[in-house]
Design a protein around this motif. Structure first.
Motif: not given
Length: 132
Positions: A93-117
């Motif tokens: 209680p009293g803690t602020r929680y947020e869930d950010w829906q982001l793709d997991d960069p595991a197994g992705l190449d650099l061009p695919a990770v840039r938009p996540i970053r």
């Protein structure tokens, strides 16, 4: 919220998303925010593509190490940002929680990770504006 808020970023492996988010908040906030990062099932090392993506933006996370999520980390945090770790994070209680829906960069190449970053950077910037 405390004078210096504590923000905890949590993802499953603590090797990509949460590490990038924590690095951005540390860079942008300096000592105005205490930053923690952890994973429900930490990997052995940081995702090298996440390292490369952050290096492109001038932030070095090569020395970071994935950490296990602890109840104490959550307890001391004012804000907990989860990224795909489901119900692994305890709720206080009293803690602020947020869930950010982001793709997991595991197994992705650099061009695919840039938009996540870039998405993470935008979210962290907005979070910081809200905190300070």
């Amino acid at each position: 919220m405390r004078e210096t808020p504590t923000v905890l970023f949590v993802c499953v492996h603590n090797a990509g998303r949460s590490q990038m988010a924590a690095a951005y908040l540390r860079e942008l906030a300096g000592e105005r925010v205490r930053v923690l990062s952890a994973g429900s099932e930490p990997a052995d090392r940081i995702n090298p593509v996440a390292v490369a993506a952050m290096t492109e933006d001038g932030i070095d996370i090569t020395e970071n190490t994935p950490q296990i999520l602890t109840t104490d980390d959550v307890r001391v945090s004012d804000v907990v940002i989860t990224m795909g770790c489901g119900d692994a994070c305890p709720i206080f209680p009293g803690t602020r929680y947020e869930d950010w829906q982001l793709d997991d960069p595991a197994g992705l190449d650099l061009p695919a990770v840039r938009p996540i970053r870039d998405d993470i950077k935008l979210r962290v910037t907005a979070l910081l504006d809200d905190l300070i």
